[in-house]
Design a protein around this motif. Structure first.
Motif, PDB file in Angstrom:
ATOM      1  N   UNK A   1       0.951  -1.232  -0.102  1.00 20.71           N
ATOM      2  CA  UNK A   1      -0.065  -0.087   0.040  1.00 20.71           C
ATOM      3  C   UNK A   1       0.934   1.281  -0.225  1.00 20.71           C
ATOM      4  N   UNK A   2       0.254   2.397  -0.362  1.00 22.09           N
ATOM      5  CA  UNK A   2       1.034   3.588  -0.468  1.00 22.09           C
ATOM      6  C   UNK A   2       1.294   4.062   0.956  1.00 22.09           C
ATOM      7  N   UNK A   3       2.653   4.271   1.198  1.00 22.14           N
ATOM      8  CA  UNK A   3       3.096   4.649   2.696  1.00 22.14           C
ATOM      9  C   UNK A   3       2.796   5.994   2.932  1.00 22.14           C
ATOM     10  N   UNK A   4       1.660   6.497   3.299  1.00 24.29           N
ATOM     11  CA  UNK A   4       1.172   7.812   3.380  1.00 24.29           C
ATOM     12  C   UNK A   4       0.265   7.653   4.849  1.00 24.29           C
ATOM     13  N   UNK A   5       0.005   8.564   5.600  1.00 24.61           N
ATOM     14  CA  UNK A   5      -0.565   8.695   6.823  1.00 24.61           C
ATOM     15  C   UNK A   5      -2.111   8.245   6.708  1.00 24.61           C
ATOM     16  N   UNK A   6      -2.813   8.360   5.741  1.00 23.35           N
ATOM     17  CA  UNK A   6      -4.223   7.993   5.641  1.00 23.35           C
ATOM     18  C   UNK A   6      -4.272   6.813   5.518  1.00 23.35           C
ATOM     19  N   UNK A   7      -3.455   5.879   4.952  1.00 22.25           N
ATOM     20  CA  UNK A   7      -3.393   4.352   5.140  1.00 22.25           C
ATOM     21  C   UNK A   7      -3.193   3.782   6.373  1.00 22.25           C
ATOM     22  N   UNK A   8      -2.425   4.668   7.357  1.00 19.49           N
ATOM     23  CA  UNK A   8      -2.024   4.332   8.695  1.00 19.49           C
ATOM     24  C   UNK A   8      -2.522   4.847   9.734  1.00 19.49           C
TER      25      UNK A   8
ATOM     26  N   UNK B   1      -3.417   7.829  10.430  1.00 24.67           N
ATOM     27  CA  UNK B   1      -3.163   9.025  10.636  1.00 24.67           C
ATOM     28  C   UNK B   1      -1.707   9.119  11.147  1.00 24.67           C
ATOM     29  N   UNK B   2      -0.751   7.994  11.336  1.00 27.73           N
ATOM     30  CA  UNK B   2       0.490   8.029  11.612  1.00 27.73           C
ATOM     31  C   UNK B   2       1.523   8.473  10.579  1.00 27.73           C
ATOM     32  N   UNK B   3       2.258   9.545  10.902  1.00 29.88           N
ATOM     33  CA  UNK B   3       3.273  10.056   9.759  1.00 29.88           C
ATOM     34  C   UNK B   3       4.668  10.415  10.431  1.00 29.88           C
ATOM     35  N   UNK B   4       5.752  10.323   9.785  1.00 34.22           N
ATOM     36  CA  UNK B   4       5.783   9.804   8.415  1.00 34.22           C
ATOM     37  C   UNK B   4       6.095   8.398   8.362  1.00 34.22           C
ATOM     38  N   UNK B   5       5.447   7.631   7.400  1.00 34.52           N
ATOM     39  CA  UNK B   5       5.637   5.957   7.252  1.00 34.52           C
ATOM     40  C   UNK B   5       6.570   5.811   5.995  1.00 34.52           C
ATOM     41  N   UNK B   6       7.264   4.703   6.220  1.00 32.83           N
ATOM     42  CA  UNK B   6       8.306   4.537   5.473  1.00 32.83           C
ATOM     43  C   UNK B   6       8.067   2.894   4.918  1.00 32.83           C
ATOM     44  N   UNK B   7       8.172   2.653   3.677  1.00 32.34           N
ATOM     45  CA  UNK B   7       8.111   1.284   3.290  1.00 32.34           C
ATOM     46  C   UNK B   7       9.638   0.935   3.277  1.00 32.34           C
TER      47      UNK B   7
END
Length: 384
Positions: free
Chosen positions: A314-321, A323-329
């Protein structure tokens, strides 16, 4: 006055004992089969007897260590339902669950050890082993209602059951890899590798868990070894040593995961012994040519919170997690994708990030560490 002092001493003793118990590394050992469930029977070798003998020997070796706590699904020749074996481990809040079995095949040439982790691999030989071990549920009362939707003659039917196989997959493979390494090193036996298959006994154990096939009792050499006192002692010692090494490497010296970090985990199903590579690169020397090595090392220690290791990218962006940011693959290996949150050189900040991730629903999140771009244990990263 004397009574008050005695009571105070008793409280201190109780608290110390409780603290010591909590610091122990908890292992649940499961001897496959039992009572009217004989397991595989070849050439006079009976699986249920061999597995119990090995489990008791492994337990004895581990219990001799002050940092280990062992509980068993069975210590006698009794029948324990498959789901109850997992429940025993869950109630004990075990760090790992180890189920011990013996293999068998109509082809008596088949030999060697193999260790399984929970998964939905469709390899025919893996499914055949799972089918054999899962068939035990037909001996349980009301098994059709209890295991609704699962056909023991078709392990693939587990695809329709909600599983948590991914949450502890890497941990389990790391443990399985150590077991197979020890079998080769200490028993000089053939390793058939670390494999995945849908085993019901592993299905609901919520911790790193493995199922060991200690050898083929249908094979003359394996069978004789497994059904001898000396052979069982050797196998038990190899298993115990693998567990001890796993605990030392991933859980530190005191038997506890430091501040809820899970062990660093491997994901290579086909080559579990290969080191895991991070996509984080060390700083290039041309960027800071005059910087001293010690200073550079300190600046390249990084802590991150691993949220998930899943098969869906999935796209490593906050909306997919949530609201957590920053997200890294953080790493991509085959069809498994790892996602991390936060990137800091401050361990206290990493712990706060971990708590935030847990509050968002990532209950199995844990901290991972890198030093000069290389993944290391938390203990190694914290060294001055």
């Amino acid at each position: 006055m004397h009574y008050t002092r005695s009571l105070f001493l008793l409280i201190i003793l109780f608290m110390g004992t409780k603290s010591l118990a909590q610091s122990k590394f908890k292992v649940t050992l499961d001897a496959g089969h039992g009572d009217h469930d004989y397991g595989a029977v070849y050439n006079g070798h009976i699986e249920k007897n061999i597995t119990l003998a090995i489990v008791l020997k492994v337990g004895k070796l581990l219990e001799a260590r002050p940092d280990m706590q062992v509980n068993y699904t069975r210590k006698t020749d009794v029948f324990i339902e498959l789901v109850e074996r997992s429940n025993i481990a869950n109630r004990a809040d075990a760090n790992i669950f180890v189920s011990i079995h013996c293999n068998a095949n109509k082809n008596s040439v088949a030999a060697g050890t193999e260790t399984y982790v929970m998964g939905l691999n469709k390899n025919a030989s893996n499914l055949a082993v799972a089918k054999s071990e899962n068939s035990v549920i037909t001996l349980e009362k009301d098994y059709k209602q209890k295991y609704q939707g699962f056909d023991p003659n078709n392990p693939g039917s587990m695809l329709g059951i909600t599983l948590m196989q991914e949450e502890y997959l890497e941990n389990s493979i790391a443990l399985a890899s150590k077991l197979e390494d020890k079998f080769v090193q200490e028993l000089n036996t053939k390793s058939r590798g670390v494999k995945q298959a849908p085993f019901m006994v592993l299905h609901k154990a919520y911790m790193p868990r493995v199922l060991i096939e200690t050898g083929f009792i249908s094979n003359p050499t394996d069978g004789a070894r497994l059904d001898s006192e000396e052979g069982q002692e050797d196998v038990a010692r190899a298993i115990a040593n693998a567990i001890i090494d796993f605990k030392k490497e991933y859980f530190g010296s005191n038997g506890q995961e430091a501040d809820n970090e899970k062990p660093s985990r491997k994901i290579e199903e086909t080559s579990p012994s290969l080191p895991e590579n991070s996509t984080i690169e060390a700083n290039t020397p041309t960027e800071k040519p005059k910087e001293k090595p010690k200073k550079e090392s300190a600046l390249t220690v990084e802590f991150k919170v691993q949220l998930a290791a899943v098969t869906k990218k999935v796209e490593p962006i906050g909306t997919n997690f949530k609201g957590l940011e920053p997200i890294e693959l953080d790493a991509e290996n085959g069809s498994v994708y790892k996602y991390t949150y936060g990137n800091t050189s401050d361990y206290a900040t990493a712990k706060r990030n971990l708590e935030e991730a847990k509050s968002k629903g990532y209950s199995s999140a844990y901290i991972i560490a890198f030093k000069n771009g290389k993944k290391v244990s938390i203990q190694e990263a914290l060294k001055k």
